[in-house]
Design a protein around this motif. Structure first.
Motif, PDB file in Angstrom:
ATOM      1  N   ASP A 147      91.737 -71.990  72.404  1.00 61.21           N
ATOM      2  CA  ASP A 147      90.763 -70.909  72.207  1.00 61.21           C
ATOM      3  C   ASP A 147      89.833 -70.676  73.400  1.00 61.21           C
ATOM      4  O   ASP A 147      88.965 -69.807  73.340  1.00 61.21           O
ATOM      5  CB  ASP A 147      89.919 -71.110  70.939  1.00 61.21           C
ATOM      6  CG  ASP A 147      90.767 -71.105  69.674  1.00 61.21           C
ATOM      7  OD1 ASP A 147      91.766 -70.344  69.630  1.00 61.21           O
ATOM      8  OD2 ASP A 147      90.457 -71.867  68.746  1.00 61.21           O
ATOM      9  N   THR A 148      90.015 -71.411  74.493  1.00 64.06           N
ATOM     10  CA  THR A 148      89.172 -71.232  75.671  1.00 64.06           C
ATOM     11  C   THR A 148      89.591 -69.974  76.434  1.00 64.06           C
ATOM     12  O   THR A 148      90.782 -69.777  76.701  1.00 64.06           O
ATOM     13  CB  THR A 148      89.280 -72.450  76.614  1.00 64.06           C
ATOM     14  OG1 THR A 148      88.823 -73.599  75.923  1.00 64.06           O
ATOM     15  CG2 THR A 148      88.469 -72.252  77.885  1.00 64.06           C
TER      16      THR A 148
ATOM     17  N   PRO B 115     104.517 -69.440  73.221  1.00 65.83           N
ATOM     18  CA  PRO B 115     103.487 -69.428  74.259  1.00 65.83           C
ATOM     19  C   PRO B 115     102.389 -70.470  74.028  1.00 65.83           C
ATOM     20  O   PRO B 115     102.164 -70.913  72.901  1.00 65.83           O
ATOM     21  CB  PRO B 115     102.907 -68.020  74.134  1.00 65.83           C
ATOM     22  CG  PRO B 115     103.048 -67.698  72.683  1.00 65.83           C
ATOM     23  CD  PRO B 115     104.377 -68.316  72.290  1.00 65.83           C
ATOM     24  N   ASN B 116     101.726 -70.827  75.121  1.00 68.40           N
ATOM     25  CA  ASN B 116     100.547 -71.682  75.007  1.00 68.40           C
ATOM     26  C   ASN B 116      99.268 -70.881  75.281  1.00 68.40           C
ATOM     27  O   ASN B 116      98.176 -71.425  75.283  1.00 68.40           O
ATOM     28  CB  ASN B 116     100.640 -72.901  75.924  1.00 68.40           C
ATOM     29  CG  ASN B 116     100.855 -72.543  77.381  1.00 68.40           C
ATOM     30  OD1 ASN B 116     100.778 -71.388  77.775  1.00 68.40           O
ATOM     31  ND2 ASN B 116     101.144 -73.557  78.190  1.00 68.40           N
ATOM     32  N   ALA B 117      99.418 -69.582  75.526  1.00 71.27           N
ATOM     33  CA  ALA B 117      98.279 -68.699  75.775  1.00 71.27           C
ATOM     34  C   ALA B 117      98.493 -67.370  75.066  1.00 71.27           C
ATOM     35  O   ALA B 117      99.618 -67.030  74.684  1.00 71.27           O
ATOM     36  CB  ALA B 117      98.098 -68.478  77.269  1.00 71.27           C
TER      37      ALA B 117
ATOM     38  N   VAL C 117      91.837 -57.370  80.431  1.00 73.39           N
ATOM     39  CA  VAL C 117      92.676 -58.111  79.498  1.00 73.39           C
ATOM     40  C   VAL C 117      92.185 -59.544  79.595  1.00 73.39           C
ATOM     41  O   VAL C 117      92.118 -60.120  80.692  1.00 73.39           O
ATOM     42  CB  VAL C 117      94.172 -58.004  79.842  1.00 73.39           C
ATOM     43  CG1 VAL C 117      94.995 -58.892  78.918  1.00 73.39           C
ATOM     44  CG2 VAL C 117      94.646 -56.556  79.740  1.00 73.39           C
ATOM     45  N   ASP C 118      91.800 -60.113  78.455  1.00 75.94           N
ATOM     46  CA  ASP C 118      91.201 -61.438  78.403  1.00 75.94           C
ATOM     47  C   ASP C 118      92.236 -62.444  77.903  1.00 75.94           C
ATOM     48  O   ASP C 118      92.841 -62.239  76.840  1.00 75.94           O
ATOM     49  CB  ASP C 118      89.976 -61.430  77.486  1.00 75.94           C
ATOM     50  CG  ASP C 118      88.924 -60.414  77.940  1.00 75.94           C
ATOM     51  OD1 ASP C 118      88.924 -60.027  79.123  1.00 75.94           O
ATOM     52  OD2 ASP C 118      88.095 -60.017  77.098  1.00 75.94           O
ATOM     53  N   PHE C 119      92.423 -63.519  78.651  1.00 75.92           N
ATOM     54  CA  PHE C 119      93.437 -64.520  78.339  1.00 75.92           C
ATOM     55  C   PHE C 119      92.788 -65.786  77.790  1.00 75.92           C
ATOM     56  O   PHE C 119      91.820 -66.301  78.362  1.00 75.92           O
ATOM     57  CB  PHE C 119      94.254 -64.848  79.591  1.00 75.92           C
ATOM     58  CG  PHE C 119      95.106 -63.694  80.046  1.00 75.92           C
ATOM     59  CD1 PHE C 119      96.385 -63.522  79.552  1.00 75.92           C
ATOM     60  CD2 PHE C 119      94.613 -62.767  80.946  1.00 75.92           C
ATOM     61  CE1 PHE C 119      97.165 -62.447  79.954  1.00 75.92           C
ATOM     62  CE2 PHE C 119      95.388 -61.693  81.360  1.00 75.92           C
ATOM     63  CZ  PHE C 119      96.662 -61.536  80.856  1.00 75.92           C
TER      64      PHE C 119
ATOM     65  N   THR D  41      97.115 -72.780  72.522  1.00 82.36           N
ATOM     66  CA  THR D  41      97.205 -74.205  72.187  1.00 82.36           C
ATOM     67  C   THR D  41      96.436 -74.955  73.269  1.00 82.36           C
ATOM     68  O   THR D  41      96.019 -74.358  74.265  1.00 82.36           O
ATOM     69  CB  THR D  41      98.676 -74.690  72.188  1.00 82.36           C
ATOM     70  OG1 THR D  41      99.193 -74.581  73.526  1.00 82.36           O
ATOM     71  CG2 THR D  41      99.546 -73.895  71.230  1.00 82.36           C
ATOM     72  N   ASP D  42      96.256 -76.239  73.103  1.00 79.98           N
ATOM     73  CA  ASP D  42      95.708 -77.034  74.198  1.00 79.98           C
ATOM     74  C   ASP D  42      96.712 -76.993  75.344  1.00 79.98           C
ATOM     75  O   ASP D  42      97.925 -77.125  75.137  1.00 79.98           O
ATOM     76  CB  ASP D  42      95.489 -78.487  73.765  1.00 79.98           C
ATOM     77  CG  ASP D  42      94.340 -78.651  72.780  1.00 79.98           C
ATOM     78  OD1 ASP D  42      93.435 -77.792  72.769  1.00 79.98           O
ATOM     79  OD2 ASP D  42      94.351 -79.646  72.042  1.00 79.98           O
TER      80      ASP D  42
END
Length: 131
Positions: A28-29, A80-82, A93-95, A99-100
């Motif tokens: 979530d960062t 995906p992990n993002a 566009v905010d990424f 996941t960790d």
């Protein structure tokens, strides 16, 4: 937090870059904000004639966008992990980490826009047509 390096996913291709974490990134960062240059979908026929067509994002119902920063260099994965969100107010566009993500991991998004969507993508369809 992120850097561009050679990706093993596109091994053997001329442009085999990817975006990698330089440190651990917690789920979530927000790790990257990519400013965009939006244009109306009717203008996309001109972009389709260039290599940029492989790097643009659908930006709402009526626009497509060229992303600045590292946003267009993130590679695709159906796991995906993002993830990303279109931010119309800030024209970005905010990424975010879906996941960790461990330091050194390649950061991957689902090009379909939804993390669990497994619809074929344009490059999958082109490959199938050549077979």
């Amino acid at each position: 937090m992120i850097e561009v390096k050679t990706s093993k996913l596109n091994d053997g291709e001329e442009l085999n870059r990817g975006v990698f974490a330089t440190c651990d990134i917690a789920k979530d960062t927000l790790f990257h904000v990519a400013p965009v240059i939006p244009y109306e979908n009717e203008e996309h026929e001109h972009v389709e004639k260039t290599i940029l067509a492989d790097y643009v994002f659908q930006y709402g119902a009526n626009h497509t966008a060229i992303l600045l920063g590292y946003g267009s260099l993130l590679n695709h994965s159906y796991t995906p992990n993002a993830t990303y969100q279109l931010n119309f107010e800030n024209l970005t566009v905010d990424f975010y980490a879906y996941t960790d993500i461990k330091a050194g991991d390649e950061i991957l998004i689902n090009y379909n826009g939804e993390e669990d969507c497994d619809d074929p993508l344009w490059f999958d369809i082109k490959t199938e047509e050549k077979s």
